[in-house]
Design an enzyme around this catalytic site. Structure first.
Site, mmCIF file in Angstrom:
data_model
loop_
_atom_site.group_PDB
_atom_site.id
_atom_site.type_symbol
_atom_site.label_atom_id
_atom_site.label_comp_id
_atom_site.label_asym_id
_atom_site.label_seq_id
_atom_site.Cartn_x
_atom_site.Cartn_y
_atom_site.Cartn_z
ATOM 1 N NE ARG A 1 68.498 -57.433 24.977
ATOM 2 C CZ ARG A 1 67.833 -56.376 24.803
ATOM 3 N NH1 ARG A 1 66.841 -55.950 24.505
ATOM 4 N NH2 ARG A 1 69.234 -55.048 24.431
ATOM 5 C CG PHE B 1 63.027 -47.348 31.813
ATOM 6 C CD1 PHE B 1 62.861 -47.311 30.298
ATOM 7 C CD2 PHE B 1 64.115 -48.521 31.598
ATOM 8 C CE1 PHE B 1 64.522 -47.102 29.470
ATOM 9 C CE2 PHE B 1 65.066 -49.522 31.048
ATOM 10 C CZ PHE B 1 65.169 -48.478 30.104
ATOM 11 N N GLY C 1 65.236 -56.613 21.258
ATOM 12 C CA GLY C 1 64.275 -56.069 22.069
ATOM 13 C C GLY C 1 62.785 -57.084 21.692
ATOM 14 C CG ASP D 1 59.617 -43.939 25.470
ATOM 15 O OD1 ASP D 1 59.054 -43.951 25.792
ATOM 16 O OD2 ASP D 1 60.894 -43.903 24.925
ATOM 17 C CD GLU E 1 60.137 -51.706 17.642
ATOM 18 O OE1 GLU E 1 60.876 -52.792 18.750
ATOM 19 O OE2 GLU E 1 60.616 -50.776 17.435
ATOM 20 C CG ASP E 2 60.975 -53.889 22.385
ATOM 21 O OD1 ASP E 2 60.875 -52.595 21.353
ATOM 22 O OD2 ASP E 2 61.886 -53.568 22.572
HETATM 23 P P1 IMP Z 1 61.623 -44.205 20.577
HETATM 24 O O1 IMP Z 1 62.163 -44.738 19.455
HETATM 25 O O2 IMP Z 1 61.635 -43.847 21.547
HETATM 26 O O3 IMP Z 1 59.669 -45.529 20.194
HETATM 27 O O4 IMP Z 1 62.040 -46.067 21.291
HETATM 28 C C1 IMP Z 1 62.064 -47.308 20.989
HETATM 29 C C2 IMP Z 1 63.038 -47.985 21.776
HETATM 30 O O5 IMP Z 1 64.069 -47.139 22.734
HETATM 31 C C3 IMP Z 1 62.544 -49.401 22.023
HETATM 32 O O6 IMP Z 1 62.199 -49.434 20.474
HETATM 33 C C4 IMP Z 1 63.223 -50.104 23.431
HETATM 34 O O7 IMP Z 1 64.270 -50.844 22.011
HETATM 35 C C5 IMP Z 1 63.751 -48.594 23.668
HETATM 36 N N1 IMP Z 1 62.572 -48.594 24.923
HETATM 37 C C6 IMP Z 1 62.240 -47.215 25.283
HETATM 38 N N2 IMP Z 1 61.043 -47.407 26.035
HETATM 39 C C7 IMP Z 1 61.851 -48.831 26.608
HETATM 40 C C8 IMP Z 1 61.388 -48.874 28.360
HETATM 41 O O8 IMP Z 1 60.556 -48.464 28.759
HETATM 42 N N3 IMP Z 1 62.462 -50.155 28.959
HETATM 43 C C9 IMP Z 1 63.530 -50.484 27.429
HETATM 44 N N4 IMP Z 1 63.437 -50.434 25.951
HETATM 45 C C10 IMP Z 1 62.087 -48.979 25.766
HETATM 46 MG MG MG Z 2 63.627 -51.662 20.721
#
Ligand code: IMP
Ligand code: MG
Length: 185
Positions: free
Chosen positions: A169, A156, A47, A107, A103-104
């Site tokens: 992407r 999302f 990402g 969340d 990081e992208d």
């Molecule tokens: P976390 O561990 O919950 O912080 O999730 C992080 C990862 O989930 C990110 O690096 C993304 O790859 C994916 N992710 C979380 N939210 C989104 C979204 O809204 N769209 C696409 N990918 C997401």
């Molecule tokens: Mg990611």
């Protein structure tokens, strides 16, 4: 058939020009902060890759780049737990170096906090985070984020490196997915 994104695009949350303007600001700030320091940008695949390649071109101070791929164990369809598996590790030693993780999106923060833990063990000189998007409403673990592009609502999103089931992407903007209209693959 892979669906045309227009069918499930609810709205464009961040247009391409706004992304570029903000990323340029981040790049300039990073250039100032790391002036005279040897630093390494670590991109979390996949990402973060689109963000990294734009960001690095707005950074005027010399730096190196590295990649790392991790997968987090899901607890639901689009949820992550705290555990990560390293699928592809850094190819250089980060001990004693200034590291900036790129990081992208953050969340829940579970993925990133595990990655930070993994990297901290290797004793970098400094370890900071630069994320394009911050969905702070969903945070489950506390993470200090030094650079953040945009605060976004709990929706999302896709495009500009972020995927929906591995596709889309390449889109130059950040869009919101209407999950009722997305048919899945
Ligand atoms: P976390 O561990 O919950 O912080 O999730 C992080 C990862 O989930 C990110 O690096 C993304 O790859 C994916 N992710 C979380 N939210 C989104 C979204 O809204 N769209 C696409 N990918 C997401
Ligand atoms: Mg990611």
């Amino acid at each position: 058939m892979i669906q045309d994104y227009h069918e499930f695009l609810e709205e464009i949350l961040i247009p391409a020009d706004e992304l570029q303007t903000r990323i340029k600001e981040l790049g300039e700030k990073i250039s100032q902060d790391y002036e005279g320091k040897d630093f390494l940008l670590v991109c979390i695949l996949r990402g973060g890759v689109v963000f990294l390649t734009d960001l690095m071109r707005y950074i005027s101070s010399p730096h190196a780049i590295e990649f790392m791929a991790v997968s987090s164990y899901g607890v639901g369809n689009r949820e992550t737990s705290g555990e990560v598996r390293v699928n592809y590790d850094l190819s250089s030693n980060i001990t004693g170096r200034h590291i900036l993780l790129v990081e992208d999106i953050i969340d829940s923060g579970n993925t990133l906090s595990s990655v930070l833990e993994l990297l901290r063990i290797r004793k970098p000189l400094s370890l900071e985070v630069c994320t394009l998007l911050n969905k702070s409403e969903r945070r489950e673990v506390d993470i200090a984020i030094k650079y953040s592009g945009f605060e976004i609502p709990d929706k999302f999103v896709f495009g500009y490196g972020l995927d929906v089931d591995d596709y889309y992407r390449n889109l130059p903007f950040i869009g919101v997915v209407n999950l009722e209209k997305y048919s899945g693959i």
